[in-house]
Design a protein around this motif. Structure first.
Motif, short mmCIF file in Angstrom:
data_model
loop_
_atom_site.label_atom_id
_atom_site.label_comp_id
_atom_site.label_asym_id
_atom_site.label_seq_id
_atom_site.Cartn_x
_atom_site.Cartn_y
_atom_site.Cartn_z
N LEU A 72 56.58 41.68 29.85
CA LEU A 72 57.16 41.03 31.04
C LEU A 72 58.66 40.84 30.87
O LEU A 72 59.42 40.98 31.84
CB LEU A 72 56.47 39.68 31.28
N GLY A 97 41.35 36.26 24.52
CA GLY A 97 42.56 35.46 24.65
C GLY A 97 43.81 36.31 24.64
O GLY A 97 43.74 37.52 24.73
N GLY A 102 51.38 40.79 34.74
CA GLY A 102 50.32 40.61 33.75
C GLY A 102 49.50 39.41 34.18
O GLY A 102 50.05 38.32 34.31
N ILE A 125 51.35 47.26 30.60
CA ILE A 125 52.03 46.31 31.49
C ILE A 125 53.49 46.70 31.67
O ILE A 125 54.00 46.73 32.78
CB ILE A 125 51.92 44.87 30.94
N ALA A 136 39.48 36.81 28.69
CA ALA A 136 40.72 36.06 28.52
C ALA A 136 41.94 36.94 28.32
O ALA A 136 43.06 36.47 28.38
CB ALA A 136 40.59 35.08 27.36
N ALA A 137 41.73 38.23 28.09
CA ALA A 137 42.88 39.09 27.80
C ALA A 137 43.73 39.34 29.04
O ALA A 137 43.21 39.37 30.15
CB ALA A 137 42.39 40.42 27.24
N THR A 138 45.03 39.50 28.81
CA THR A 138 45.95 39.79 29.91
C THR A 138 45.73 41.20 30.43
O THR A 138 45.57 42.13 29.66
CB THR A 138 47.40 39.66 29.44
N ARG A 139 45.70 41.36 31.75
CA ARG A 139 45.54 42.70 32.33
C ARG A 139 46.78 43.08 33.12
O ARG A 139 47.47 42.23 33.67
CB ARG A 139 44.35 42.70 33.29
N ALA A 140 47.02 44.38 33.17
CA ALA A 140 48.19 44.88 33.89
C ALA A 140 47.91 44.86 35.39
O ALA A 140 46.93 45.42 35.85
CB ALA A 140 48.52 46.29 33.44
N PHE A 141 48.77 44.16 36.13
CA PHE A 141 48.61 44.07 37.58
C PHE A 141 49.22 45.32 38.21
O PHE A 141 50.36 45.67 37.91
CB PHE A 141 49.30 42.80 38.09
N GLU A 146 46.08 36.76 33.82
CA GLU A 146 45.03 36.22 32.95
C GLU A 146 44.50 34.95 33.59
O GLU A 146 45.16 34.37 34.46
CB GLU A 146 45.56 35.99 31.53
#
Lengths: 303, 381
Positions: free
Chosen positions: B238, B42, A223, B266, A126-131, A225
């Motif tokens: 962001l 999360g 980012g 990021i 579920a963690a956000t990853r760097a695109f 997810e």
């Protein structure tokens, strides 16, 4: 004045993304008469496909580069097209002769299933990853207005895909068959059209669009997810209804309107809190006063 | 009187349940059960994982040194997936099913606020490692924290913006979905006004949004000297990227919600040069902090502990310190011992518990430099 122009640029870029997503909703609706809610999740899968493909493609075609980005987009679109066909085969085809409501509820189920499976640690987590950056990016200045190259790419891609879709639907044999299926499934099948093949094709096309939209979306906000599709998905759905669901140019216009409104609302102190509410207020108003949408006609031939 | 009786009843029920459970497990009454709930997955996963690792390290050290009251501690960890609604489920489970004697968690204020009433009602002390919203400990006398609170952090950043950055006009960009963000924004604004500064723009976003250009364009046209963004790292990264695209080159400021490697992963060069306040820095540590950093690196693959890890570590030692002084794990006695903490040597600095059960301690200000967090200054309360 600068403020207004800059906000217009922001809004058009955001709106183009919504338009691109809305094209997928509206096309599937045009042929099958139901909203494929899983569309937004295919968008997310497209972004993840690109995320995992980037390190694979990088040694062959160094990133960021336009060639590399196009290759990754094409591969992700192909992967998502297959996923789209599989989803239709497993979830929607068995329900083809059931009431539309059953299919609609199944679509919501499919959407939640994809989202929460992907949130699992063993899948994406579920963690956000760097695109990763796929394309070289630059910011152009026109006086005080700043336009990022990503935004230009989004707008151009949306326009190109809109025309490509229009061409497929209006000028090709398979497009003619799609329109025939959307007009009357039974009659089309009596005329010798393979309904299942047309529906599979529609899903493949819609999912490929979603994949490209997902990658462009991830490029603007790098980012990703598993729930990233929800918000643009719902906006694009509203855009499709606003433009007249089933109508391709309608979806594009709807997307632009939603994007502009959201940006201007977001940029107004005191109103920025309510920008999410605005999309839904529009949906309600449209359903009240012009249920067929801006370009929709009650009896129009749709795809 | 009525509440007191209900209190006792609940406590009795919990104790009875504990007795039953320990019987089932056959002799596990030799261990002290401590519950932990954290965002292990999360949106705020890096915070949850860090604080969990800190807590885990502390518990392992304590057990290696012979435990507390002669018994080892068993840590039961639950993941709330950074989701609203989940903390209530897992904390209920920890208290009523597992029968823990205390709860450690959560990093996010919104989720601590959800769990706190349950711990309070059950008479089980809850210690938050890093929830900085004042409302958390206001829930009741069983709720503690080992970090400072938002008024302090918001004020620190207001002072920093005015005195160090010489900012006269500032903008505030708040996450309306987060109690943490709203709290910090409020105290920052009050601090700025007190110092004679001016708030030229106030805009909102929703945590999880991906497009911030509308708000950022409005901020830019208000022409501020700095922007305060009390959000969490994903959103902030962001926002920083889009701010840079729009040519907004002024300093961005934030709080401890920024501190995560993900911010840099990021945000890349878009977050360079910006500032935030947090609980500790590896560069300004006491001998105790240095020992902790060594132990943590050894235990977790050479990973450098962030503030959340340090606070998680502190929360476990703070609890054990309380248990040792109380000489028992009974809720009320433990609560009194924790509330009486006056001089506790934490990794994040010397701390005391005040009458509101908040930790009184110093903050540090860091700057993002070359993809790392560089120590600038320590600010005493």
């Amino acid at each position: 004045m600068d403020w207004f122009l800059q906000q217009s640029v922001n809004g058009l870029a955001l709106g183009s993304i919504y338009a691109l997503i809305a094209l997928g909703y509206t096309m599937v609706y045009g042929v099958l008469r139901f909203i494929n809610f899983a569309h937004a999740d295919i968008l997310m899968l497209g972004a993840y496909a690109a995320f995992f493909l980037a390190p694979v493609v990088h040694p062959i075609i160094p990133l960021p580069s336009f060639t590399g980005a196009i290759v990754i987009m094409a591969l992700s679109a192909a992967i998502c097209a297959i996923i789209g066909i599989v989803i239709e085969l497993l979830a929607y085809r068995p329900l083809r002769n059931r009431p539309r409501l059953t299919v609609l509820i199944t679509a919501i189920g499919v959407s939640l299933f994809i989202e929460f499976t992907c949130q699992h640690e063993a899948v994406f987590g579920a963690a956000t990853r760097a695109f990763p950056p796929l394309m070289p990016a630059a910011d152009f200045k026109l006086g005080n207005i700043i336009i990022s190259s990503n935004d230009i790419v989004v707008v151009v891609t949306t326009i190109l895909l809109l025309f490509a879709l229009w061409f497929i639907v209006q000028r090709t044999r398979i497009g003619t068959a799609m329109r025939a299926v959307s007009f009357n499934q039974q009659a089309a099948s009596l005329m010798g059209i393979n309904i299942s093949r047309i529906i599979s094709f529609t899903f493949a096309l819609g999912s490929a669009l979603a994949a490209i939209a997902g990658i462009l979306y991830a490029m603007r906000a790098p980012g990703i997810e598993p729930l990233m599709g929800m918000q643009p998905g719902i906006r694009a759905f509203v855009a499709a209804v606003l433009g007249g669901i089933g109508n391709l140019p309608g979806a594009a216009i709807g997307g632009l309107i939603i994007g502009l409104l959201e940006t201007f609302a977001g940029g107004t102190p005191g109103l920025s809190n309510y920008r999410d509410g605005i999309a839904f207020a529009i949906l309600i108003l449209i359903l009240l006063f012009k249920p067929a949408g801006i370009l929709g006609k009650a009896t129009v031939e749709k795809v | 009187m009525h509440t007191l009786r209900r209190h006792f009843l609940l406590f009795g029920a919990t104790a009875a349940l504990l007795a039953v459970l320990t019987q089932c497990k056959g002799g596990s009454s030799d261990t002290i059960l401590v519950g932990e709930f954290a965002s292990l997955t999360g949106k705020e996963a890096t915070f949850g994982v860090s604080s969990h690792e800190g807590t885990l390290l502390a518990i392992e050290e304590i057990n290696a040194a012979g435990g507390v009251l002669g018994k080892p501690i068993k840590l039961i960890t639950e993941d709330d997936q950074s989701k609203a609604g989940e903390p209530a489920n897992v904390v209920n489970k920890l208290i009523s099913k597992d029968g823990v004697i205390a709860i450690l968690g959560e990093v996010a204020s919104s989720r601590s606020l959800e769990a706190a009433p349950i711990a309070q009602q059950s008479g089980i002390p809850m210690i938050s490692p890093a929830s900085t919203n004042p409302k958390v400990t206001e829930v009741g006398d069983y709720i503690f924290r080992v970090c400072f609170i938002d008024p302090f952090q918001g004020t620190v950043m207001a002072n920093f913006a005015t005195n160090t950055l010489k900012a006269k006009k500032v903008a505030v960009f708040t996450d309306v979905k987060s109690d943490y963000s709203k709290g910090l924004a409020q105290f920052f604004k009050e601090g700025i006004k007190k110092l004679g500064g001016e708030i030229v723009a106030e805009l909102d976003f929703n945590g999880g949004d991906k497009d911030f250009k509308g708000q950022l364009t409005a901020i830019k046209s208000a022409n501020p000297d700095a922007v305060f963004i009390p959000g969490y790292y994903t959103d902030v990264a962001l926002i920083a990227i889009q701010a840079k695209q729009l040519g907004l080159t002024i300093p961005l400021l934030g709080g401890d919600g920024w501190e995560s490697q993900t911010l840099v992963d990021i945000g890349k060069d878009a977050v360079e040069g910006h500032y935030f306040s947090t609980h500790y820095s590896t560069e300004a540590g006491s001998p105790k902090a240095l020992a902790f950093i060594e132990a943590y690196k050894k235990r977790f693959n050479n990973k450098v502990p962030d503030a959340m890890a340090a606070l998680g570590y502190d929360s476990a030692y703070f609890l054990v310190d309380g248990i040792t002084r109380a000489g028992t794990t009974d809720g009320p006695a433990l609560r009194d011992a924790l509330a009486a903490t006056k001089e506790f040597e934490a990794v994040t600095g010397k701390m005391a518990i005040n009458e509101k059960r908040d930790a009184v301690k110093a903050a540090v200000i860091l700057q993002v430099k070359d993809g790392k967090f560089k120590f600038l200054e320590t600010v005493a309360p």
